[in-house]
Write a protein that holds these residues in place. Sequence first.
Motif: not given
Length: 403
Positions: A113-114, A190, A271, A273-274, A281, A283
């Motif tokens: 998540d990062v 990413r 992105r 994040d969801p 939902e 990602i």
Amino acid sequence: MGKTLVVGAGGVSHAAVHKMAMNADIFTEITLASRTKSKCDAIAASVRERTGIEIKTAALDAMDVAATVALIRETGAELLVNLALPYQDLVLMDACLEAGCHYLDTANYEPEDVAKFEYHWQWAYQDRFKGAGLTAILGSGFDPGVTSVFATWLRKHKLKTIRQIDVLDANGGSNDQTFATNFNPEINLREVLQEARHWEGGEWKTSPAMTHKVEFDFPGIGPKNMYLMYHEELESLSSHFSEIERARFWMTFGDAYITHAKVLESVGMTRIDPVMHDGQEIIPIQFLKTLLPDPGDLGAETKGKACIGDIATGEAIDGSGEKTYYIYNICDHQDCFREVGSQAVSYTTGVPAMIGAAQVLSGNWKEPGVWNMEQLDPDNFMDMLNAHGLPWQVHELDGPVTF
């Protein structure tokens, strides 16, 4: 020499497992495991056809520590080779500690998540692996991996110290795709879209992603635009070679790639994040990954060469003053495909994974603890590069780089 469990069934795994099977005197029994067993079975069928070697396959959720421990014990694996996603590094290290198994990967841990990858999470395992009498090898791909071994070889045989080092990664290959990444699209984007970071003067210098461009004439490829980026070997090299004043990483990209990546970022498709879509939902970058070509499927149509290496400047061992050396490998996409059915990007990561694993199983790299590649003796690894498809060459340059 040993039983090996390989986790992950992507393009790198395809190349690595084929090369392991070609060295059956070292890899006496291979098990390939992934969440999708059919992918493992397809690789096993290709290995059987090309080498006559039978490998075992298994379904495995790599995030399930208990399931991984059970599979290690079932297979009797001495070494787990992690070719899965970097999100899974820590749980697989946990499983190895519990099961009493050595560990090796090709990329450092990154939280899902990062978008941030650093070694400190894995370096924190040093005492636990040392206390258990187990070895963990981090980053046994090409970059990181071979590029770090190149640096250590130069420091052992050519340079007393390394004052500055530039890692240069050029992919001169082309295919028929409008937009495709060289490796896992999610991880690739990413990585590419993070701010650039390099080590200089005892601190990290940052700049916006894809803003520092230099043209370089690569051996076997020719002039290509390369961009300053952050890459994990900068952290480990600057940590373990304390004399380094500047360490940078460069990768080539075509104009079309840069345009696509920036547009995708600007509209939110990269992105992590969801977001809510149609009541569900999702990602965005994971959805994008399903739309983009799988790099592992592009081997047949990818043509051209890759060139990866280091340019290092430092004090010569022989006392002749400061010297600069360029050490690199040139790899042909079609040659790789003919040998193992992979393009060069998968091959240049998969072969070093096999060679690093061979160092552990043969006892060359068996010191308990957690180690980066530049901390280990380079000579046998370098010999195996020459013998197993990634021959290297080293040339003295007139002086330090001026870019």
